[in-house]
Design an enzyme around this catalytic site. Structure first.
Site, PDB file in Angstrom:
ATOM      1  N   HIS A 125      68.038  73.703   7.092  1.00  0.00           N
ATOM      2  CA  HIS A 125      69.197  73.271   7.373  1.00  0.00           C
ATOM      3  C   HIS A 125      70.210  72.445   6.284  1.00  0.00           C
ATOM      4  O   HIS A 125      69.827  72.891   4.846  1.00  0.00           O
ATOM      5  CB  HIS A 125      68.995  71.363   8.384  1.00  0.00           C
ATOM      6  CG  HIS A 125      68.997  71.996   9.884  1.00  0.00           C
ATOM      7  ND1 HIS A 125      68.887  71.119  10.658  1.00  0.00           N
ATOM      8  CD2 HIS A 125      67.551  73.209  10.309  1.00  0.00           C
ATOM      9  CE1 HIS A 125      67.998  72.150  11.635  1.00  0.00           C
ATOM     10  NE2 HIS A 125      67.517  72.852  11.285  1.00  0.00           N
ATOM     11  N   CYS A 160      71.893  66.845  12.756  1.00  0.00           N
ATOM     12  CA  CYS A 160      70.408  66.573  14.115  1.00  0.00           C
ATOM     13  C   CYS A 160      69.838  66.203  13.343  1.00  0.00           C
ATOM     14  O   CYS A 160      70.066  65.339  13.110  1.00  0.00           O
ATOM     15  CB  CYS A 160      69.792  68.353  14.386  1.00  0.00           C
ATOM     16  SG  CYS A 160      68.812  68.135  12.608  1.00  0.00           S
ATOM     17  N   GLU A 174      71.900  70.937   5.278  1.00  0.00           N
ATOM     18  CA  GLU A 174      71.984  68.998   4.737  1.00  0.00           C
ATOM     19  C   GLU A 174      71.006  68.713   3.851  1.00  0.00           C
ATOM     20  O   GLU A 174      71.182  68.285   2.926  1.00  0.00           O
ATOM     21  CB  GLU A 174      72.447  67.901   6.168  1.00  0.00           C
ATOM     22  CG  GLU A 174      73.191  68.450   7.071  1.00  0.00           C
ATOM     23  CD  GLU A 174      73.542  69.435   8.056  1.00  0.00           C
ATOM     24  OE1 GLU A 174      74.163  69.109   9.491  1.00  0.00           O
ATOM     25  OE2 GLU A 174      72.285  70.009   7.993  1.00  0.00           O
ATOM     26  N   CYS A 207      68.280  65.771  10.036  1.00  0.00           N
ATOM     27  CA  CYS A 207      69.286  65.734   9.081  1.00  0.00           C
ATOM     28  C   CYS A 207      69.495  64.466   8.847  1.00  0.00           C
ATOM     29  O   CYS A 207      69.467  63.827   7.548  1.00  0.00           O
ATOM     30  CB  CYS A 207      69.848  66.493   9.448  1.00  0.00           C
ATOM     31  SG  CYS A 207      69.337  68.713   8.959  1.00  0.00           S
TER      32      CYS A 207
END
Length: 147
Positions: A51, A81, A53, A84
């Site tokens: 992801h 999410c 992040e 993260c």
């Protein structure tokens, strides 16, 4: 020079969209300077942790030669999410600017709040920007996938 850091996150999100990735972008700032930038690469790398992040956190840690990102600010186009959000808190990121909320799995206040949990002893200063471009890019991406 006044840099719009959320715009930088949107540019990263657009890069993800061009690759067919969910369009999320993140940048990490320290002392007014971008030290890391990333976009989702989950499909490209075939890695569920890729992801924006997480990738940005890894880059920032490498740049600072430290896993503690105290004094850093993250700008992210979509609310993180749970994975993260936990990584942001674990990395000790001081401030988080979010471009738009994630109504299904948002973990910074819209569905659950991992980054400001008394139980987990995390407290990241969250700033909601409700950026129209952040909302549009994610909405357009999923609309195109449904069509």
């Amino acid at each position: 020079m006044d840099i719009n850091f959320m715009e930088e996150a949107v540019i990263e999100a657009e890069k993800a969209a061009e690759l067919g990735e969910v369009p999320v972008g993140a940048v990490i700032i320290k002392n007014g300077e971008v030290i890391a930038r990333a976009h989702n690469l989950k499909e490209t790398l075939k890695d569920p942790t890729a992801h924006a992040e997480i990738i940005a956190i890894r880059k920032a840690c490498e740049e600072l030669d430290n896993w503690r990102l105290n004094g850093c600010t993250m700008y992210v186009s979509l609310e993180p999410c749970p994975m993260c959000a936990a990584a942001i808190a674990q990395a000790r990121i001081s401030k988080l600017h979010i471009g738009t909320f994630e109504p299904v799995g948002g973990a910074c206040g819209s569905v659950i709040n991992i980054v400001q949990s008394d139980y987990l002893r995390y407290h990241v200063d969250v700033q909601w920007e409700y950026n129209e471009r952040c909302s549009d890019i994610i909405t357009s991406f999923f609309k195109a996938r449904r069509d």
